[in-house]
Motif scaffolding. Structure first.
Motif, PDB file in Angstrom:
ATOM      1  N   UNK A 258      10.453  23.005 131.945  1.00  0.00           N
ATOM      2  CA  UNK A 258       8.504  22.989 130.966  1.00  0.00           C
ATOM      3  C   UNK A 258       8.201  21.778 131.744  1.00  0.00           C
ATOM      4  N   UNK A 259       7.116  22.509 133.020  1.00  0.00           N
ATOM      5  CA  UNK A 259       5.628  21.862 133.466  1.00  0.00           C
ATOM      6  C   UNK A 259       5.038  22.275 132.890  1.00  0.00           C
ATOM      7  N   UNK A 260       4.019  20.860 133.148  1.00  0.00           N
ATOM      8  CA  UNK A 260       2.513  21.424 133.082  1.00  0.00           C
ATOM      9  C   UNK A 260       1.811  22.073 133.896  1.00  0.00           C
ATOM     10  N   UNK A 261       1.077  23.343 134.015  1.00  0.00           N
ATOM     11  CA  UNK A 261       0.180  23.704 135.031  1.00  0.00           C
ATOM     12  C   UNK A 261      -0.499  22.276 135.822  1.00  0.00           C
ATOM     13  N   UNK A 262      -1.217  22.226 135.305  1.00  0.00           N
ATOM     14  CA  UNK A 262      -2.027  21.441 136.187  1.00  0.00           C
ATOM     15  C   UNK A 262      -2.143  19.817 134.934  1.00  0.00           C
ATOM     16  N   UNK A 263      -3.009  18.589 135.770  1.00  0.00           N
ATOM     17  CA  UNK A 263      -3.115  17.529 135.389  1.00  0.00           C
ATOM     18  C   UNK A 263      -4.527  17.451 134.627  1.00  0.00           C
ATOM     19  N   UNK A 264      -4.841  16.321 133.731  1.00  0.00           N
ATOM     20  CA  UNK A 264      -4.276  15.373 133.443  1.00  0.00           C
ATOM     21  C   UNK A 264      -2.410  15.894 132.056  1.00  0.00           C
ATOM     22  N   UNK A 265      -1.862  15.953 133.020  1.00  0.00           N
ATOM     23  CA  UNK A 265      -0.682  15.997 131.688  1.00  0.00           C
ATOM     24  C   UNK A 265      -0.722  16.215 129.850  1.00  0.00           C
ATOM     25  N   UNK A 266      -0.633  17.015 128.948  1.00  0.00           N
ATOM     26  CA  UNK A 266      -0.933  16.446 127.261  1.00  0.00           C
ATOM     27  C   UNK A 266       0.754  16.298 127.476  1.00  0.00           C
ATOM     28  N   UNK A 267       1.604  16.703 127.559  1.00  0.00           N
ATOM     29  CA  UNK A 267       3.003  16.735 127.870  1.00  0.00           C
ATOM     30  C   UNK A 267       3.958  16.402 129.153  1.00  0.00           C
ATOM     31  N   UNK A 268       4.938  15.030 128.796  1.00  0.00           N
ATOM     32  CA  UNK A 268       5.710  15.694 130.492  1.00  0.00           C
ATOM     33  C   UNK A 268       6.540  16.297 130.640  1.00  0.00           C
ATOM     34  N   UNK A 269       6.784  16.957 131.425  1.00  0.00           N
ATOM     35  CA  UNK A 269       7.742  17.956 131.974  1.00  0.00           C
ATOM     36  C   UNK A 269       9.207  17.414 131.256  1.00  0.00           C
ATOM     37  N   UNK A 270       9.419  18.482 130.568  1.00  0.00           N
ATOM     38  CA  UNK A 270      11.258  18.890 130.089  1.00  0.00           C
ATOM     39  C   UNK A 270      11.787  19.817 130.333  1.00  0.00           C
ATOM     40  N   UNK A 271      13.266  19.610 129.742  1.00  0.00           N
ATOM     41  CA  UNK A 271      14.516  20.646 130.808  1.00  0.00           C
ATOM     42  C   UNK A 271      15.148  20.880 128.497  1.00  0.00           C
ATOM     43  N   UNK A 272      15.514  21.998 128.608  1.00  0.00           N
ATOM     44  CA  UNK A 272      15.810  22.861 127.149  1.00  0.00           C
ATOM     45  C   UNK A 272      17.185  23.202 127.453  1.00  0.00           C
ATOM     46  N   UNK A 273      18.514  23.327 126.411  1.00  0.00           N
ATOM     47  CA  UNK A 273      18.897  23.814 126.355  1.00  0.00           C
ATOM     48  C   UNK A 273      19.261  24.907 126.784  1.00  0.00           C
ATOM     49  N   UNK A 274      20.643  25.774 126.860  1.00  0.00           N
ATOM     50  CA  UNK A 274      19.926  27.426 126.905  1.00  0.00           C
ATOM     51  C   UNK A 274      19.894  27.999 125.250  1.00  0.00           C
TER      52      UNK A 274
END
Length: 68
Positions: free
Chosen positions: A28-44
């Motif tokens: 999961x990545x933000x579309x543009x800056x400034x980022x409200x949340x940092x990118x992260x990965x989820x489990x399956x």
């Protein structure tokens, strides 16, 4: 010849890009800056679960800002 792989999916949702990985987890990545949340990965998990997780994290972010 290349190896046939399952297709990977990219979904736009509430200002984020949800990228399905080969092991069926999600990046999961933000579309543009400034980022409200940092990118992260989820489990399956399913797409609905990822959307619920993004909603929950956005709600938590909003509640932390309102407390400050």
């Amino acid at each position: 010849m290349g190896i046939i792989q399952d297709p990977q999916y990219a979904v736009r949702y509430r200002g984020f890009v949800l990228l399905q990985q080969q092991n069926h987890s999600w990046l999961v990545r933000p579309e543009r800056s400034p980022m409200r949340l940092l990118p992260f990965r989820t489990p399956t998990c399913s797409l609905a679960d990822v959307k619920a997780l993004v909603d929950w994290r956005l709600e938590e972010d909003a509640s932390l800002i309102s407390v400050a």
